[in-house]
Design an enzyme around this catalytic site. Sequence first.
Site, PDB file in Angstrom:
ATOM      1  N   SER A  95       9.303 -36.096  -6.469  1.00  0.00           N
ATOM      2  CA  SER A  95       9.482 -34.645  -6.294  1.00  0.00           C
ATOM      3  C   SER A  95       8.207 -34.110  -5.658  1.00  0.00           C
ATOM      4  O   SER A  95       7.169 -34.034  -6.323  1.00  0.00           O
ATOM      5  CB  SER A  95       9.685 -33.959  -7.640  1.00  0.00           C
ATOM      6  OG  SER A  95      10.723 -34.553  -8.356  1.00  0.00           O
ATOM      7  N   LYS A 170      15.450 -29.721  -5.424  1.00  0.00           N
ATOM      8  CA  LYS A 170      14.738 -30.136  -6.650  1.00  0.00           C
ATOM      9  C   LYS A 170      13.881 -28.987  -7.196  1.00  0.00           C
ATOM     10  O   LYS A 170      13.777 -28.789  -8.410  1.00  0.00           O
ATOM     11  CB  LYS A 170      13.876 -31.364  -6.342  1.00  0.00           C
ATOM     12  CG  LYS A 170      12.995 -31.838  -7.472  1.00  0.00           C
ATOM     13  CD  LYS A 170      13.768 -32.365  -8.675  1.00  0.00           C
ATOM     14  CE  LYS A 170      12.813 -32.737  -9.807  1.00  0.00           C
ATOM     15  NZ  LYS A 170      13.480 -33.212 -11.003  1.00  0.00           N
ATOM     16  N   LYS A 238       3.036 -29.076 -11.471  1.00  0.00           N
ATOM     17  CA  LYS A 238       3.060 -29.514 -10.062  1.00  0.00           C
ATOM     18  C   LYS A 238       4.300 -28.993  -9.351  1.00  0.00           C
ATOM     19  O   LYS A 238       4.234 -28.444  -8.251  1.00  0.00           O
ATOM     20  CB  LYS A 238       2.985 -31.048 -10.057  1.00  0.00           C
ATOM     21  CG  LYS A 238       3.128 -31.731  -8.740  1.00  0.00           C
ATOM     22  CD  LYS A 238       4.522 -32.218  -8.427  1.00  0.00           C
ATOM     23  CE  LYS A 238       5.084 -33.221  -9.398  1.00  0.00           C
ATOM     24  NZ  LYS A 238       6.417 -33.689  -9.021  1.00  0.00           N
TER      25      LYS A 238
END
Length: 298
Positions: A95, A170, A238
Amino acid sequence: MNIGFVGLGIMGKPMAKNLLKAGYSLVVYDVVAAPVAELVKAGATAGTSPKDVASKSELIITMLPNSPHVKTAVLGENGVIEGAKLGSIVVDMSSIAPLASRELYEALAKKGIEMIDAPVSGGEPKAIDGTLSVMVGGKQAVFDKVKDVLSKMAGSVVLCGDIGAGNVTKLANQMIVALNIAAMSEAFVLATKAGVDPEKVFNAIKGGLAGSTVLNAKAPMVLEGNYKPGFRIELHIKDLQNALDTAHGTGTPVPLTSAVMEFMQAMKVDGKAGEDHGGLIQFYEKLAGIKVRKGGLK
Ligand code: NAD
């Protein structure tokens, strides 16, 4: 087909094992030796670098933490780009920022190497079961070539658009998961303080409109004070950072995502970045001065 697999962490290790089980021959690499040894025991061959892995494979899968790790492993010294054969395909399942996917795609295309971005959702249990949800960005023709391989690790594989579209999808997924965890936490803290057993709340509402995959996965953990990862808070930070960067870059205000990002930052400052993202409930527990546990307040 020979498949290369770079990055054998919480997710990559079981995903690689499922490819072995499906009968593919695998060359694997990680900067950490232990998971490589485990995969070799299961039937894989150890590569000495991403370059080495790529030189022995037609399809190279990467499953690494974030954009800089993928750039190092793919474009850096002894990276995939140095070993990959003309016409081979890189499938980045990490990701990462959608912009980084596009940069990787451009660099690889100059060498005649194809790439798709194919991040996943489902966490470690679904990586082990081979039932991940895979969201893909790239060309239809390249997707058609890799779909069978991806389906050996997945319950669903959906092409969402051009390169980068997998990671945009995502980010949407991660925003929804983060906000669900925050909503669950806020509600369980309220129920506990108002004198109702949060486990009873969970059992009563899980089949109704408030029920969700997130609730089913995280409520049993937090009701026991179990924050063992799973998906670490630092990885969710993140993803939310990539979501905020993409939002600001496209002129999209995301007020709820910004707020939950700050809750996660507070968890990090509190030394809890390595805990499961369900551990976000501790932020709310601290505000309210209670712990959420099965049975409620004694
Ligand atoms: P992890 O930290 O457990 O694993 C990453 C692996 O990459 C580690 O084994 C590390 O040693 C290796 N690595 C780092 N840099 C490397 C390099 N340059 N070359 C080779 N190996 C390198 O992370 P994870 O939980 O497996 O997550 C991987 C990706 O999947 C992340 O992008 C994450 O956001 C995503 N993801 C994770 C989950 C989850 O529940 N853990 C769920 C969905 C998606």
